[in-house]
Design a protein around this motif. Structure first.
Motif, PDB file in Angstrom:
ATOM      1  N   GLU A  38     -17.569  46.007   6.370  1.00 37.39           N
ATOM      2  CA  GLU A  38     -18.329  45.079   5.536  1.00 37.39           C
ATOM      3  C   GLU A  38     -17.436  43.987   4.977  1.00 37.39           C
ATOM      4  O   GLU A  38     -16.213  44.135   4.907  1.00 37.39           O
ATOM      5  N   ALA A  39     -18.088  42.911   4.576  1.00 35.97           N
ATOM      6  CA  ALA A  39     -17.473  41.831   3.810  1.00 35.97           C
ATOM      7  C   ALA A  39     -18.548  41.361   2.833  1.00 35.97           C
ATOM      8  O   ALA A  39     -19.738  41.393   3.154  1.00 35.97           O
ATOM      9  N   VAL A 106     -22.258  41.508   4.238  1.00 37.67           N
ATOM     10  CA  VAL A 106     -22.262  41.448   5.694  1.00 37.67           C
ATOM     11  C   VAL A 106     -21.805  42.810   6.194  1.00 37.67           C
ATOM     12  O   VAL A 106     -20.755  43.297   5.778  1.00 37.67           O
ATOM     13  N   GLU A 107     -22.582  43.416   7.056  1.00 38.45           N
ATOM     14  CA  GLU A 107     -22.200  44.698   7.648  1.00 38.45           C
ATOM     15  C   GLU A 107     -22.155  44.534   9.152  1.00 38.45           C
ATOM     16  O   GLU A 107     -23.114  44.031   9.750  1.00 38.45           O
ATOM     17  N   VAL A 145     -16.620  32.901  -2.717  1.00 39.26           N
ATOM     18  CA  VAL A 145     -15.595  33.941  -2.618  1.00 39.26           C
ATOM     19  C   VAL A 145     -16.011  34.957  -1.564  1.00 39.26           C
ATOM     20  O   VAL A 145     -17.130  35.466  -1.590  1.00 39.26           O
ATOM     21  N   ILE A 146     -15.094  35.233  -0.645  1.00 38.31           N
ATOM     22  CA  ILE A 146     -15.277  36.309   0.327  1.00 38.31           C
ATOM     23  C   ILE A 146     -14.356  37.430  -0.109  1.00 38.31           C
ATOM     24  O   ILE A 146     -13.165  37.225  -0.308  1.00 38.31           O
ATOM     25  N   GLU A 147     -14.921  38.637  -0.273  1.00 35.97           N
ATOM     26  CA  GLU A 147     -14.116  39.755  -0.775  1.00 35.97           C
ATOM     27  C   GLU A 147     -14.529  41.059  -0.106  1.00 35.97           C
ATOM     28  O   GLU A 147     -15.517  41.110   0.614  1.00 35.97           O
ATOM     29  N   SER A 148     -13.756  42.062  -0.367  1.00 30.62           N
ATOM     30  CA  SER A 148     -14.063  43.431   0.047  1.00 30.62           C
ATOM     31  C   SER A 148     -14.258  43.593   1.543  1.00 30.62           C
ATOM     32  O   SER A 148     -15.162  44.293   1.979  1.00 30.62           O
ATOM     33  N   VAL A 149     -13.424  42.963   2.334  1.00 32.00           N
ATOM     34  CA  VAL A 149     -13.467  43.234   3.767  1.00 32.00           C
ATOM     35  C   VAL A 149     -12.834  44.605   3.947  1.00 32.00           C
ATOM     36  O   VAL A 149     -11.667  44.803   3.606  1.00 32.00           O
TER      37      VAL A 149
END
Length: 165
Positions: A38-39, A106-107, A145-149
């Motif tokens: 995920e992201a 996003v998964e 912000v894009i996080e938690s990939v």
């Protein structure tokens, strides 16, 4: 010198001198493998409203991001130097909208039957899909912000199943 085992304890992509190497998967067993990653894309309330309602100036952001993620999974070995090129059986990219936090989760899921896993392909797909959402929305907002990939799940192979906490 055999390359069937890690030469640097715990780091399979480094030899005993610390040099990068591609892992030899020739002796591994072919098994069904799957990975889910995920992201999270955090948006302003206004950008979220436009993305999920009126449509973006550049078109259907979700369709574009889905295709970009799938294409990225197929190109992972070209992007990550020590990844093995894989003949993927399936790649899926899904989106979960969270109105309360103005975010899109996003998964990405990748699967195949092979000697090596698809974790990098799933994480690449999630990352590139998230980056594509950024690209589609940047005309409206620059500080997305894009996080938690991260890897959420994997199954198959000698190491078995992993599920993130």
């Amino acid at each position: 010198m055999s390359q069937d085992f890690p030469l640097t304890p715990g780091l399979t992509h480094l030899d005993e001198q610390g040099q990068a190497r591609m892992v030899n998967v020739g002796g591994k067993t072919v098994t069904a493998r799957v990975a889910v990653a995920e992201a999270v894309v955090r948006l302003s309330a206004e950008t979220y409203r436009i993305l999920t309602g009126e449509g973006m100036p550049k078109g259907d952001a979700f369709a574009c991001a889905r295709i970009a993620g799938i294409m990225a999974a197929k190109k992972t070995a070209e992007l990550i130097p020590l990844c093995h090129p894989l003949g993927l059986d399936a790649v899926d990219v899904r989106f979960e909208l969270d109105e309360a936090t103005h975010s899109v989760r996003v998964e990405a899921e990748a699967s195949l039957v092979a000697k090596t896993g698809v974790e990098m392909e799933a994480m690449t797909a999630a990352s590139v899909a998230a980056l594509t959402l950024y690209d589609m929305c940047k005309a409206v907002q620059k500080d997305i912000v894009i996080e938690s990939v991260r890897l959420l799940y994997k199954a198959g192979g000698k190491s078995g199943e992993f599920r993130a906490k």
